[in-house]
Design a protein around this motif. Structure first.
Motif, PDB file in Angstrom:
ATOM      1  N   GLY A 102       0.833  -1.200   0.000  1.00 22.10           N
ATOM      2  CA  GLY A 102       0.000   0.000   0.000  1.00 22.10           C
ATOM      3  C   GLY A 102       0.864   1.245   0.000  1.00 22.10           C
ATOM      4  N   THR A 117      -3.221  -0.671  -6.062  1.00 29.26           N
ATOM      5  CA  THR A 117      -3.634  -1.563  -4.986  1.00 29.26           C
ATOM      6  C   THR A 117      -5.153  -1.608  -4.870  1.00 29.26           C
ATOM      7  N   ILE A 130      -2.433  -6.635   1.771  1.00 32.14           N
ATOM      8  CA  ILE A 130      -1.822  -5.329   1.597  1.00 32.14           C
ATOM      9  C   ILE A 130      -0.865  -5.104   2.760  1.00 32.14           C
TER      10      ILE A 130
END
Length: 132
Positions: A102, A117, A130
């Motif tokens: 992220g 993302t 993530i």
């Protein structure tokens, strides 16, 4: 049964470290896991000299570190629209999990600028982790 993990890497060293640390920390039988590290070059970036996977330090480092942790790991450079190419690679590799990094953005910046993302997360039914 082999568990497959796709790790899309960009050029950012800190994000790469977070992704590789996550994979290396998995409490899984290394013989039952296959990892594929990819780097996607934008398809519309004309005039750039051709690059091979080995020309991308963050990606080669990720493969080396994941392999050193005992996982079967390979790397590949792809070209295309980043989020779409990641999703296609996940499909082709039959990934059970996609490990993305992220970026620290505010809610408004993410809406205005978009996010690979976020696009991957919203566009797949595969597990997405993530990190960062």
């Amino acid at each position: 049964m082999t568990y497959r993990i796709l790790v899309p890497i960009d050029a950012n060293k800190e994000r790469t470290v977070e992704q590789t640390d996550y994979v290396r920390s998995l409490p899984m039988d290394r013989d039952e896991v296959e990892v594929k590290v990819i780097h996607v070059d934008e398809a519309d970036y004309e005039g750039a000299p051709p690059r091979e996977f080995e020309d991308i330090p963050s990606a080669t480092t990720a493969v080396e570190e994941i392999a050193d942790a005992g996982f079967r790991c390979e790397g590949e450079k792809l070209e295309g629209l980043v989020a779409q190419t990641i999703l296609e690679a996940a499909e082709s590799f039959d990934a059970d999990e996609i490990v993305v990094a992220g970026r620290k953005r505010s809610g408004v910046a993410e809406v205005v600028m978009g996010s690979v993302t976020s696009d991957v997360l919203r566009s797949t039914d595969r597990a997405v982790v993530i990190v960062g």
